[in-house]
Design an enzyme around this catalytic site. Structure first.
Site, PDB file in Angstrom:
ATOM      1  N   LYS A 172      40.247  42.418  75.652  1.00  0.00           N
ATOM      2  CA  LYS A 172      41.166  41.339  76.054  1.00  0.00           C
ATOM      3  C   LYS A 172      42.470  41.366  75.265  1.00  0.00           C
ATOM      4  O   LYS A 172      43.557  41.291  75.831  1.00  0.00           O
ATOM      5  CB  LYS A 172      40.511  39.972  75.811  1.00  0.00           C
ATOM      6  CG  LYS A 172      39.580  39.532  76.907  1.00  0.00           C
ATOM      7  CD  LYS A 172      38.898  38.249  76.486  1.00  0.00           C
ATOM      8  CE  LYS A 172      38.154  38.484  75.209  1.00  0.00           C
ATOM      9  NZ  LYS A 172      37.445  37.419  74.626  1.00  0.00           N
TER      10      LYS A 172
ATOM     11  N   ARG B  70      36.279  27.542  77.018  1.00  0.00           N
ATOM     12  CA  ARG B  70      34.955  28.084  76.774  1.00  0.00           C
ATOM     13  C   ARG B  70      33.881  27.243  77.477  1.00  0.00           C
ATOM     14  O   ARG B  70      32.764  27.683  77.645  1.00  0.00           O
ATOM     15  CB  ARG B  70      34.646  28.057  75.261  1.00  0.00           C
ATOM     16  CG  ARG B  70      35.275  29.190  74.495  1.00  0.00           C
ATOM     17  CD  ARG B  70      34.335  30.393  74.416  1.00  0.00           C
ATOM     18  NE  ARG B  70      35.048  31.612  74.068  1.00  0.00           N
ATOM     19  CZ  ARG B  70      35.372  31.973  72.834  1.00  0.00           C
ATOM     20  NH1 ARG B  70      35.028  31.226  71.822  1.00  0.00           N
ATOM     21  NH2 ARG B  70      36.032  33.087  72.631  1.00  0.00           N
TER      22      ARG B  70
ATOM     23  N   ARG C 285      33.608  49.785  66.272  1.00  0.00           N
ATOM     24  CA  ARG C 285      34.629  48.969  65.628  1.00  0.00           C
ATOM     25  C   ARG C 285      34.126  48.534  64.248  1.00  0.00           C
ATOM     26  O   ARG C 285      34.883  48.479  63.291  1.00  0.00           O
ATOM     27  CB  ARG C 285      34.932  47.737  66.514  1.00  0.00           C
ATOM     28  CG  ARG C 285      36.090  46.899  66.030  1.00  0.00           C
ATOM     29  CD  ARG C 285      36.523  45.885  67.083  1.00  0.00           C
ATOM     30  NE  ARG C 285      35.793  44.624  66.949  1.00  0.00           N
ATOM     31  CZ  ARG C 285      35.966  43.574  67.763  1.00  0.00           C
ATOM     32  NH1 ARG C 285      36.808  43.638  68.782  1.00  0.00           N
ATOM     33  NH2 ARG C 285      35.296  42.467  67.564  1.00  0.00           N
TER      34      ARG C 285
ATOM     35  N   ARG D  60      33.891  44.056  59.850  1.00  0.00           N
ATOM     36  CA  ARG D  60      33.336  42.764  60.283  1.00  0.00           C
ATOM     37  C   ARG D  60      31.816  42.869  60.330  1.00  0.00           C
ATOM     38  O   ARG D  60      31.279  43.684  61.088  1.00  0.00           O
ATOM     39  CB  ARG D  60      33.877  42.410  61.669  1.00  0.00           C
ATOM     40  CG  ARG D  60      35.263  41.801  61.636  1.00  0.00           C
ATOM     41  CD  ARG D  60      35.785  41.552  63.027  1.00  0.00           C
ATOM     42  NE  ARG D  60      34.993  40.558  63.773  1.00  0.00           N
ATOM     43  CZ  ARG D  60      35.415  39.991  64.897  1.00  0.00           C
ATOM     44  NH1 ARG D  60      36.595  40.300  65.390  1.00  0.00           N
ATOM     45  NH2 ARG D  60      34.668  39.118  65.503  1.00  0.00           N
TER      46      ARG D  60
ATOM     47  N   ARG E 159      25.527  37.678  70.558  1.00  0.00           N
ATOM     48  CA  ARG E 159      26.859  37.190  70.951  1.00  0.00           C
ATOM     49  C   ARG E 159      27.073  37.410  72.447  1.00  0.00           C
ATOM     50  O   ARG E 159      27.653  36.586  73.144  1.00  0.00           O
ATOM     51  CB  ARG E 159      27.941  37.949  70.181  1.00  0.00           C
ATOM     52  CG  ARG E 159      28.358  37.264  68.898  1.00  0.00           C
ATOM     53  CD  ARG E 159      28.919  38.272  67.909  1.00  0.00           C
ATOM     54  NE  ARG E 159      30.258  38.747  68.262  1.00  0.00           N
ATOM     55  CZ  ARG E 159      30.798  39.851  67.729  1.00  0.00           C
ATOM     56  NH1 ARG E 159      30.128  40.569  66.855  1.00  0.00           N
ATOM     57  NH2 ARG E 159      32.011  40.227  68.082  1.00  0.00           N
TER      58      ARG E 159
END
Ligand code: XMP
Ligand code: MG
Length: 368
Positions: free
Chosen positions: A192, A267, A306, A312, A324
């Site tokens: 995105k 959301r 990633r 992260r 998630r």
């Protein structure tokens, strides 16, 4: 701005203006037939509000009845008038005053004249709340005109667009939203952010990333930032209202934007509704929800990759990633339905090179 079916309308004549217009019309009609009891005949469906308010404003005694005629389909005058319900009263020697909501081409008026032609009335008069002088094609006499309107489709105050809008107090006219607002959607790792960066420049839109807005407000200790932080510090979810207010503030900061790409918002359905209300006040709307669709396994792969470089922790554990992803599916399925029901959902294949995906997005953006 309001939406009826697929079209947008903005207020054009206020309820107040209608009121004073109708009061004047009623006074004038009364002055010209005070010594008798007129029979007002409203033309259904459109004139029901006008007829009700007109007779309420009429200072003398009167009778009221209705006939039902129909000629409009969608936003076009169909040219043919059908009589659906006729008049039951004996009108011999009476003063009959037609109450029309709007005279457009005059086809309906012609039919009215035909209906009464062979009845032995004392007199027939025509009173219309609205009149479109640029469209009116018949030479037939109209006795009382409330307001002139241009050749534009109007709704409200009895008038409808395919059944809707009759209950509005104002008269509204067709309009087009002035901004283009897009909700960009996709699971974590769908690309995105990357795509929004390209699209915002291409379409001169402002990219609002909810994550960035949060971080900005918290870092700068704005009142909303502090409020959000107080929930986060306790481990609570930030209430919708706080998020919405932060987003509103961000929109207000860019008053002259052509539109926005919302990323990470809404959301929840409540947030989506709040966004709709907020945009409607600005004469705007969400033009589309564009969702990048990527198979779960590929996303997991991308995120793990990633995680190798981003550091992260939530990108490094496959079960956390799948979690998630599940949460995304569960929560956003509702939003997909919300926008799909309005014909605003656009699913985009999110597998391919960045350029290929941009190309696919561009095709949808061009339409919106
Ligand atoms: P004509 O063309 O016969 O039209 O004079 C009169 C009837 O058509 C309807 N009409 C409209 N309805 N918005 C509407 O919602 C409009 O702009 C409009 N113009 C005409 C109305 O029922 C009227 O009696
Ligand atoms: Mg009508």
């Amino acid at each position: 701005m309001i939406k009826l079916h697929d079209k947008y309308f903005e207020s054009y004549i206020s309820a107040n203006k209608l009121n004073t217009t109708i009061a004047k019309m009623a006074q004038l009609v009364y002055k010209e037939c005070a010594d008798e009891i007129p029979l007002f005949v409203g033309i259904l469906n459109g004139s029901f509000m006008f007829a009700a308010d007109f007779v309420r404003a009429y200072p003398g005694q009167c009778e009221i009845s209705f006939v039902k005629l129909a000629s409009y389909q969608g936003t076009e005058s169909a040219g043919k008038v059908k009589k659906l319900v006729g008049l039951s009263e004996d009108v011999t020697n009476r003063t009959v005053i037609i109450l029309e909501d709007i005279i457009d081409t005059g086809t309906t008026l012609e039919e009215i004249y035909t209906i009464f032609r062979h009845k032995k009335l004392k007199q027939l008069k025509i009173a219309t709340l609205l009149y479109k002088p640029d469209v009116y094609k018949k030479g037939l006499h109209i006795d009382y005109i409330g307001l002139h309107v241009p050749d534009k489709f109007v709704v409200g105050y009895g008038l409808d667009y395919n059944g809707l809008g009759r209950n509005l107090s104002d008269i509204f006219t067709l309009t087009k939203p002035t901004m283009t607002n897009i909700v960009l959607f996709g699971p974590p790792g769908a690309g995105k952010g990357t795509q929004a960066d390209v699209l915002k420049d291409k379409y001169a839109l402002k990219h609002i990333s909810t994550g960035d807005v949060f971080r900005y407000n918290i870092k700068n200790e704005t009142p909303l930032g502090n409020l959000a932080k107080s929930y986060m510090d306790k481990g609570d979810l930030v209430p919708d209202e706080v998020t919405i207010n932060m987003l509103k503030q961000e929109v207000e900061r860019h008053k002259d934007a052509n539109g926005f790409i919302f990323d990470g918002f809404p959301r929840t359905e409540d947030q989506a509704k709040a966004l709709d209300t907020f945009l409607a006040e600005k004469g705007a709307t969400i033009n589309g929800m564009v969702a990048l669709e990527v198979p779960e396994d590929l996303l997991v792969e991308r995120l793990l990759k990633r995680g190798e470089t981003s550091g992260r922790p939530d990108d490094q554990d496959e079960s956390k990633i799948r979690n998630r992803f599940n949460e995304y599916q569960n929560k956003t399925a509702i939003l997909k339905d919300y926008y799909a029901q309005q014909g605003k959902y656009y699913g985009i294949d999110g597998v391919g090179s960045i350029e290929e995906i941009t190309e696919r997005l561009t095709k949808v953006f061009d339409k919106l």
